[in-house]
Design a protein around this motif. Structure first.
Motif, PDB file in Angstrom:
ATOM      1  N   GLY A  95       0.786  -1.230   0.000  1.00 46.54           N
ATOM      2  CA  GLY A  95       0.000   0.000   0.000  1.00 46.54           C
ATOM      3  C   GLY A  95       0.814   1.274   0.000  1.00 46.54           C
ATOM      4  O   GLY A  95       0.281   2.340   0.355  1.00 46.54           O
ATOM      5  N   ARG A  96       2.053   1.225  -0.414  1.00 43.90           N
ATOM      6  CA  ARG A  96       2.912   2.413  -0.376  1.00 43.90           C
ATOM      7  C   ARG A  96       2.369   3.511  -1.302  1.00 43.90           C
ATOM      8  O   ARG A  96       1.725   3.225  -2.318  1.00 43.90           O
ATOM      9  CB  ARG A  96       4.341   2.063  -0.794  1.00 43.90           C
ATOM     10  N   PRO A  97       2.617   4.769  -0.964  1.00 35.43           N
ATOM     11  CA  PRO A  97       2.169   5.868  -1.831  1.00 35.43           C
ATOM     12  C   PRO A  97       2.940   5.893  -3.137  1.00 35.43           C
ATOM     13  O   PRO A  97       4.073   5.399  -3.231  1.00 35.43           O
ATOM     14  CB  PRO A  97       2.462   7.117  -0.992  1.00 35.43           C
ATOM     15  N   LEU A  98       2.323   6.483  -4.147  1.00 29.68           N
ATOM     16  CA  LEU A  98       2.949   6.574  -5.466  1.00 29.68           C
ATOM     17  C   LEU A  98       3.864   7.794  -5.523  1.00 29.68           C
ATOM     18  O   LEU A  98       3.624   8.756  -6.250  1.00 29.68           O
ATOM     19  CB  LEU A  98       1.881   6.627  -6.552  1.00 29.68           C
ATOM     20  N   ASP A  99       4.934   7.745  -4.744  1.00 27.78           N
ATOM     21  CA  ASP A  99       5.921   8.815  -4.785  1.00 27.78           C
ATOM     22  C   ASP A  99       6.936   8.504  -5.884  1.00 27.78           C
ATOM     23  O   ASP A  99       6.801   7.528  -6.635  1.00 27.78           O
ATOM     24  CB  ASP A  99       6.588   8.988  -3.421  1.00 27.78           C
ATOM     25  N   ALA A 100       7.970   9.341  -5.986  1.00 29.50           N
ATOM     26  CA  ALA A 100       8.924   9.187  -7.082  1.00 29.50           C
ATOM     27  C   ALA A 100       9.614   7.829  -7.044  1.00 29.50           C
ATOM     28  O   ALA A 100       9.822   7.193  -8.079  1.00 29.50           O
ATOM     29  CB  ALA A 100       9.959  10.310  -7.038  1.00 29.50           C
ATOM     30  N   GLY A 101       9.973   7.353  -5.849  1.00 27.44           N
ATOM     31  CA  GLY A 101      10.632   6.059  -5.749  1.00 27.44           C
ATOM     32  C   GLY A 101       9.747   4.925  -6.220  1.00 27.44           C
ATOM     33  O   GLY A 101      10.196   4.015  -6.927  1.00 27.44           O
ATOM     34  N   ALA A 102       8.475   4.969  -5.831  1.00 28.67           N
ATOM     35  CA  ALA A 102       7.541   3.934  -6.270  1.00 28.67           C
ATOM     36  C   ALA A 102       7.357   3.979  -7.781  1.00 28.67           C
ATOM     37  O   ALA A 102       7.278   2.932  -8.445  1.00 28.67           O
ATOM     38  CB  ALA A 102       6.199   4.110  -5.565  1.00 28.67           C
ATOM     39  N   VAL A 103       7.306   5.173  -8.340  1.00 28.65           N
ATOM     40  CA  VAL A 103       7.110   5.315  -9.786  1.00 28.65           C
ATOM     41  C   VAL A 103       8.325   4.780 -10.550  1.00 28.65           C
ATOM     42  O   VAL A 103       8.183   4.116 -11.583  1.00 28.65           O
ATOM     43  CB  VAL A 103       6.818   6.779 -10.143  1.00 28.65           C
ATOM     44  N   VAL A 104       9.539   5.045 -10.054  1.00 32.77           N
ATOM     45  CA  VAL A 104      10.736   4.479 -10.681  1.00 32.77           C
ATOM     46  C   VAL A 104      10.628   2.959 -10.729  1.00 32.77           C
ATOM     47  O   VAL A 104      10.876   2.330 -11.756  1.00 32.77           O
ATOM     48  CB  VAL A 104      12.008   4.889  -9.910  1.00 32.77           C
ATOM     49  N   THR A 105      10.249   2.378  -9.607  1.00 31.72           N
ATOM     50  CA  THR A 105      10.112   0.924  -9.553  1.00 31.72           C
ATOM     51  C   THR A 105       9.088   0.433 -10.560  1.00 31.72           C
ATOM     52  O   THR A 105       9.296  -0.566 -11.253  1.00 31.72           O
ATOM     53  CB  THR A 105       9.719   0.493  -8.131  1.00 31.72           C
ATOM     54  N   LEU A 106       7.967   1.146 -10.676  1.00 34.60           N
ATOM     55  CA  LEU A 106       6.898   0.717 -11.571  1.00 34.60           C
ATOM     56  C   LEU A 106       7.317   0.734 -13.039  1.00 34.60           C
ATOM     57  O   LEU A 106       6.810  -0.061 -13.841  1.00 34.60           O
ATOM     58  CB  LEU A 106       5.672   1.599 -11.377  1.00 34.60           C
ATOM     59  N   THR A 107       8.228   1.612 -13.425  1.00 33.62           N
ATOM     60  CA  THR A 107       8.661   1.634 -14.830  1.00 33.62           C
ATOM     61  C   THR A 107       9.344   0.333 -15.228  1.00 33.62           C
ATOM     62  O   THR A 107       9.504   0.059 -16.420  1.00 33.62           O
ATOM     63  CB  THR A 107       9.617   2.808 -15.117  1.00 33.62           C
ATOM     64  N   ASP A 108       9.730  -0.479 -14.230  1.00 35.24           N
ATOM     65  CA  ASP A 108      10.521  -1.678 -14.514  1.00 35.24           C
ATOM     66  C   ASP A 108       9.876  -2.958 -13.971  1.00 35.24           C
ATOM     67  O   ASP A 108      10.519  -4.000 -13.955  1.00 35.24           O
ATOM     68  CB  ASP A 108      11.922  -1.491 -13.917  1.00 35.24           C
ATOM     69  N   VAL A 109       8.610  -2.899 -13.519  1.00 33.08           N
ATOM     70  CA  VAL A 109       8.049  -4.075 -12.845  1.00 33.08           C
ATOM     71  C   VAL A 109       7.471  -5.115 -13.797  1.00 33.08           C
ATOM     72  O   VAL A 109       7.395  -6.298 -13.447  1.00 33.08           O
ATOM     73  CB  VAL A 109       6.961  -3.698 -11.811  1.00 33.08           C
ATOM     74  N   LEU A 110       7.042  -4.720 -14.984  1.00 34.50           N
ATOM     75  CA  LEU A 110       6.495  -5.705 -15.909  1.00 34.50           C
ATOM     76  C   LEU A 110       7.635  -6.498 -16.554  1.00 34.50           C
ATOM     77  O   LEU A 110       8.772  -6.026 -16.637  1.00 34.50           O
ATOM     78  CB  LEU A 110       5.662  -5.017 -16.990  1.00 34.50           C
ATOM     79  N   PRO A 111       7.357  -7.715 -17.021  1.00 39.69           N
ATOM     80  CA  PRO A 111       8.399  -8.469 -17.715  1.00 39.69           C
ATOM     81  C   PRO A 111       8.900  -7.690 -18.925  1.00 39.69           C
ATOM     82  O   PRO A 111       8.198  -6.827 -19.464  1.00 39.69           O
ATOM     83  CB  PRO A 111       7.678  -9.750 -18.151  1.00 39.69           C
ATOM     84  N   PRO A 112      10.119  -7.981 -19.380  1.00 38.00           N
ATOM     85  CA  PRO A 112      10.582  -7.364 -20.625  1.00 38.00           C
ATOM     86  C   PRO A 112       9.544  -7.559 -21.713  1.00 38.00           C
ATOM     87  O   PRO A 112       8.930  -8.627 -21.829  1.00 38.00           O
ATOM     88  CB  PRO A 112      11.875  -8.121 -20.930  1.00 38.00           C
TER      89      PRO A 112
END
Length: 255
Positions: A162-179
């Motif tokens: 449940g973490r907030p969508l801050d800059a760190g979370a957004v960076v992680t999200l850019t790379d969470v889906l499979p290639p």
């Protein structure tokens, strides 16, 4: 040029990928260290570039940084991260305060069913142990290792903590889906990130809330053992949060 002392942070063992720690998580950890110790302060981050020199292990990451330029509205930092005395990452971050200006949105969120109307998918644990920290619901018929016709994946994603969508979370999200190449392949292989650059929008300046994000990744070109992936992250209300681009190494299939 202002140089700061080394700052110790940690790579979370829960964010393990096929080869070392998950690249998006490592980049987010580096960003947090840079902001806390070297540059940025209360200014929003605008761009983060991370070069991955070696797989990062769980545990301490020693980050050092230099601030070559800083003004009233912007600050830049060049950083490096080491483990056991060996370089793991190098990169740069640009911070800048907001101001009134022209607005334009050339990347509207795709028109897809909401997360409540999409089924969850579990990524194979041996390929992406970090995915246990996420709930992923594909928003189209394109699925990993389904042998599709296009190298693109689009899914609703949220953090299970449940973490907030801050800059760190957004960076992680850019790379969470499979290639994105996984959408056209039928068998898995390592495709580690060699470099990741994330450009943040002004939506991250404000509170993007928490919960679901819509994430897209696609491969624009692959060849000679390399691939270029583009990603986009939207908040649940349709606001674009960030655009990412990364260079990946395409390994051969493992027996």
């Amino acid at each position: 040029m202002t140089t700061s002392t080394e700052h110790e942070t940690r790579i979370d063992p829960l964010w393990r990928s096929w080869e070392g720690a998950h690249g998006g998580h490592v980049a987010a950890v580096a960003l947090a260290a840079v902001r806390a110790q070297f540059a940025g302060g209360d200014q929003p981050v605008r761009t983060l570039t991370t070069h991955f020199l070696a797989p990062a292990a769980a545990g301490p990451l020693h980050v050092s940084g230099a601030v070559p330029a800083s003004g009233r509205r912007t600050a830049a930092c060049v950083f490096s991260g080491h483990q056991d005395g060996l370089p793991v990452v190098v990169g740069s971050a640009l911070f800048g305060s907001g101001r009134p200006g022209t607005s334009y949105d050339g990347q509207p969120a795709p028109d897809v069913p909401g997360p409540e109307d999409c089924r969850a998918v579990e990524l194979p644990g041996q390929l992406a142990p970090f995915a246990r920290q996420l709930e992923i619901r594909p928003a189209t018929a394109d699925l990993p290792l389904a042998g599709g016709e296009r190298a693109e994946l689009l899914a609703w994603v949220r953090f299970t903590d449940g973490r907030p969508l801050d800059a760190g979370a957004v960076v992680t999200l850019t790379d969470v889906l499979p290639p994105a190449l996984y959408a056209v392949w039928r068998s898995s292989r390592p495709v580690p990130s060699a470099e990741l650059t994330v450009h943040f929008t002004d939506a991250v300046d404000e509170s993007a809330g928490d919960g679901w994000s819509l994430v897209r990744i696609r491969t624009d070109h692959a060849g000679a053992g390399w691939a270029v992936d583009d990603s986009a992250v939207w908040a649940a209300d349709g606001r674009l949060l960030a655009l990412g681009r990364q260079s990946r190494v395409v390994r051969g299939e493992r027996p």
